[in-house]
Enzyme design. Structure first.
Site, PDB file in Angstrom:
ATOM      1  N   SER A  42       0.814  -1.234   0.000  1.00 40.36           N
ATOM      2  CA  SER A  42       0.000   0.000   0.000  1.00 40.36           C
ATOM      3  C   SER A  42       0.840   1.274   0.000  1.00 40.36           C
ATOM      4  O   SER A  42       0.284   2.373  -0.042  1.00 40.36           O
ATOM      5  CB  SER A  42      -0.908   0.026   1.235  1.00 40.36           C
ATOM      6  OG  SER A  42      -1.793  -1.047   1.204  1.00 40.36           O
ATOM      7  N   CYS A 130     -11.929  -7.234  20.498  1.00 38.88           N
ATOM      8  CA  CYS A 130     -13.216  -6.561  20.266  1.00 38.88           C
ATOM      9  C   CYS A 130     -14.378  -7.227  21.004  1.00 38.88           C
ATOM     10  O   CYS A 130     -15.246  -6.539  21.562  1.00 38.88           O
ATOM     11  CB  CYS A 130     -13.500  -6.478  18.768  1.00 38.88           C
ATOM     12  SG  CYS A 130     -13.123  -7.977  17.858  1.00 38.88           S
ATOM     13  N   LYS A 214      -8.954 -15.419  24.921  1.00 42.05           N
ATOM     14  CA  LYS A 214      -8.798 -13.954  25.064  1.00 42.05           C
ATOM     15  C   LYS A 214      -9.908 -13.413  25.952  1.00 42.05           C
ATOM     16  O   LYS A 214      -9.671 -12.583  26.835  1.00 42.05           O
ATOM     17  CB  LYS A 214      -8.879 -13.265  23.696  1.00 42.05           C
ATOM     18  CG  LYS A 214      -7.677 -13.476  22.812  1.00 42.05           C
ATOM     19  CD  LYS A 214      -7.913 -12.842  21.435  1.00 42.05           C
ATOM     20  CE  LYS A 214      -7.097 -13.556  20.384  1.00 42.05           C
ATOM     21  NZ  LYS A 214      -7.476 -13.195  19.018  1.00 42.05           N
ATOM     22  N   HIS A 243     -20.546  -6.854  17.082  1.00 42.63           N
ATOM     23  CA  HIS A 243     -20.502  -8.132  17.780  1.00 42.63           C
ATOM     24  C   HIS A 243     -21.600  -8.099  18.841  1.00 42.63           C
ATOM     25  O   HIS A 243     -21.798  -7.070  19.519  1.00 42.63           O
ATOM     26  CB  HIS A 243     -19.159  -8.333  18.491  1.00 42.63           C
ATOM     27  CG  HIS A 243     -18.002  -8.596  17.562  1.00 42.63           C
ATOM     28  ND1 HIS A 243     -18.122  -8.718  16.192  1.00 42.63           N
ATOM     29  CD2 HIS A 243     -16.687  -8.784  17.840  1.00 42.63           C
ATOM     30  CE1 HIS A 243     -16.936  -8.967  15.662  1.00 42.63           C
ATOM     31  NE2 HIS A 243     -16.045  -9.001  16.640  1.00 42.63           N
TER      32      HIS A 243
HETATM   33  P1  A2P Z   1      -2.471  -3.420   3.582  1.00 43.16           P
HETATM   34  O1  A2P Z   1      -3.794  -2.776   3.262  1.00 43.16           O
HETATM   35  O2  A2P Z   1      -1.348  -2.810   2.833  1.00 43.16           O
HETATM   36  O3  A2P Z   1      -2.511  -4.909   3.528  1.00 43.16           O
HETATM   37  P2  A2P Z   1      -7.430  -5.619   8.093  1.00 43.16           P
HETATM   38  O4  A2P Z   1      -7.417  -5.968   9.556  1.00 43.16           O
HETATM   39  O5  A2P Z   1      -8.649  -4.880   7.669  1.00 43.16           O
HETATM   40  O6  A2P Z   1      -7.111  -6.811   7.229  1.00 43.16           O
HETATM   41  O7  A2P Z   1      -6.216  -4.568   7.888  1.00 43.16           O
HETATM   42  C1  A2P Z   1      -4.889  -4.883   8.261  1.00 43.16           C
HETATM   43  C2  A2P Z   1      -4.054  -3.617   8.138  1.00 43.16           C
HETATM   44  O8  A2P Z   1      -2.705  -3.927   8.501  1.00 43.16           O
HETATM   45  C3  A2P Z   1      -4.001  -3.056   6.725  1.00 43.16           C
HETATM   46  O9  A2P Z   1      -3.852  -1.668   6.763  1.00 43.16           O
HETATM   47  C4  A2P Z   1      -2.722  -3.714   6.197  1.00 43.16           C
HETATM   48  O10 A2P Z   1      -2.132  -3.028   5.109  1.00 43.16           O
HETATM   49  C5  A2P Z   1      -1.845  -3.583   7.424  1.00 43.16           C
HETATM   50  N1  A2P Z   1      -0.705  -4.482   7.355  1.00 43.16           N
HETATM   51  C6  A2P Z   1      -0.703  -5.809   7.064  1.00 43.16           C
HETATM   52  N2  A2P Z   1       0.564  -6.281   7.063  1.00 43.16           N
HETATM   53  C7  A2P Z   1       1.375  -5.228   7.356  1.00 43.16           C
HETATM   54  C8  A2P Z   1       2.782  -5.060   7.502  1.00 43.16           C
HETATM   55  N3  A2P Z   1       3.611  -6.087   7.366  1.00 43.16           N
HETATM   56  N4  A2P Z   1       3.250  -3.815   7.793  1.00 43.16           N
HETATM   57  C9  A2P Z   1       2.401  -2.781   7.945  1.00 43.16           C
HETATM   58  N5  A2P Z   1       1.067  -2.875   7.834  1.00 43.16           N
HETATM   59  C10 A2P Z   1       0.556  -4.086   7.539  1.00 43.16           C
END
Ligand code: A2P
Length: 335
Positions: A42, A130, A214, A243
């Site tokens: 992203s 949550c 949890k 939830h």
């Molecule tokens: P990305 O959108 O680039 O995958 P959700 O819980 O809705 O699946 O979102 C998870 C969040 O954590 C998203 O913003 C995702 O980014 C981010 N994320 C996942 N893996 C990593 C990583 N290795 N480093 C930083 N952010 C991460």
């Protein structure tokens, strides 16, 4: 802090991260600068905050220079690595993952319940699971009034608790059903549309899931009640947001249903909606988008002289995740 703080949102593209941005805006959190972070894929995309496009950056120590508070919802494995690194860079980390919640050196905070705990932080404050947050909110006033001995809780957890992939699975399957096509699970282990899955995450050898453990451990830590007996069952349901938890509590002192409604209704962050004969009780479709958790179906347990049943619903992206984290950030500013 009149000029505001520099804040980082890690996981800013995810379901909880997007809600965090919205809640920082809604609660007029005094943000001087907002930095957004997500995974490698992203980097360079934008997220919106106060009508501005913020470019998503890569998580690396230099990017956190000057950050005062970092709200993280990027997953447990990421939080294990990132939180100490971000804390070393000088920020206080409010982490929404499971990585740090049961660490004895990390406070686990629901601001309406144990705000004092935040003062003990050493750089990381954990926000609870949550389902735990939604369940523990009504437990607190009942515990204070009559000491809870045992809780039996069954959850009905929406797909957005599993993030954007969970939302997508239900949407795709519902669309496939409408077109008469096969409903293929991509994220959940089983079909979620028109189904219930009594397994949120992995099973321990004792037959309970991680999610159920949890609920047990976090509730005890938040209520500072290490011996509280809790018997949980957690279930994924085909609902997009919120939830719900059906709860039975056994108390040391008897509480009538009327007294319980009074105690619950005056606890901050809780609302009582309990006129079942008029068809009024909390439901996910009504509670979605709200910060309060809603309680209904309060009634005395016919099978026990000192027990109550009730039903509580909370928007788990808001109070169950983003709102609770932003409230923790507000506490950090106030202390
Ligand atoms: P990305 O959108 O680039 O995958 P959700 O819980 O809705 O699946 O979102 C998870 C969040 O954590 C998203 O913003 C995702 O980014 C981010 N994320 C996942 N893996 C990593 C990583 N290795 N480093 C930083 N952010 C991460």
């Amino acid at each position: 802090m009149a000029s505001g703080v520099t804040i980082a949102v890690v996981g800013a593209t995810g379901a909880a991260g997007q809600t965090t941005l919205k809640i920082l805006e809604e609660r007029k959190f005094p943000v001087r600068e907002l930095r957004a972070f997500a995974s490698e894929r992203s980097v360079g995309k934008t997220v919106s905050f106060r009508g501005e496009d913020i470019r998503v950056a890569r998580v690396e120590p230099a990017a956190f220079k000057g950050v005062e508070i970092a709200i993280c919802s990027a997953g447990t494995a990421q939080a294990k690595e990132y939180a100490p690194m971000i804390a070393r860079a000088g920020a206080v980390v409010v982490d929404k993952s499971n990585a740090w919640r049961m660490d004895p050196k990390v406070p686990l905070v629901v601001p309406e319940i144990n705000p004092h705990a935040v003062r003990t932080h050493r750089g990381i404050v954990a926000s609870p699971n949550c389902t735990t947050i939604v369940a523990v909110m009504p437990l607190k006033p009942l515990h204070d009034a009559a000491r809870i001995r045992r809780v039996v809780a069954t959850s009905y957890q929406s797909v957005s608790g599993a993030g954007v992939n969970g939302i997508d699975d239900l949407r795709q399957q519902a669309l496939a059903w409408a077109r008469g096509e096969a409903m293929v699970p991509r994220h959940f282990a089983h079909r979620i549309a028109f189904n219930l899955i009594p397994a949120i995450d992995a099973f321990a050898p004792d037959g309970y899931t991680g999610e159920e453990w949890k609920l047990i451990n976090e509730t005890r830590k938040i209520l500072e009640a290490p011996d509280l007996m809790i018997s949980p069952t957690t279930v994924r349901v085909p609902v997009f947001t919120c939830h719900s938890v059906a709860v039975n509590v056994e108390t040391e002192e008897k509480i009538t249903a009327a007294r319980a409604r009074e105690l619950l209704g005056r606890f901050p962050g809780l609302k009582v909606w309990d006129e079942p004969a008029q068809g009024r009780y909390p439901m996910p479709v009504d509670v979605e988008g709200q910060d309060d958790c809603w309680v209904g179906r309060v009634r005395e347990d016919l099978s026990h002289p000192r027990a109550l049943n009730f039903w509580v619903v909370g928007d788990q992206l808001r109070k169950g995740a983003a709102t609770n984290a932003v409230q923790i950030a507000e506490l950090l500013l106030a202390t």
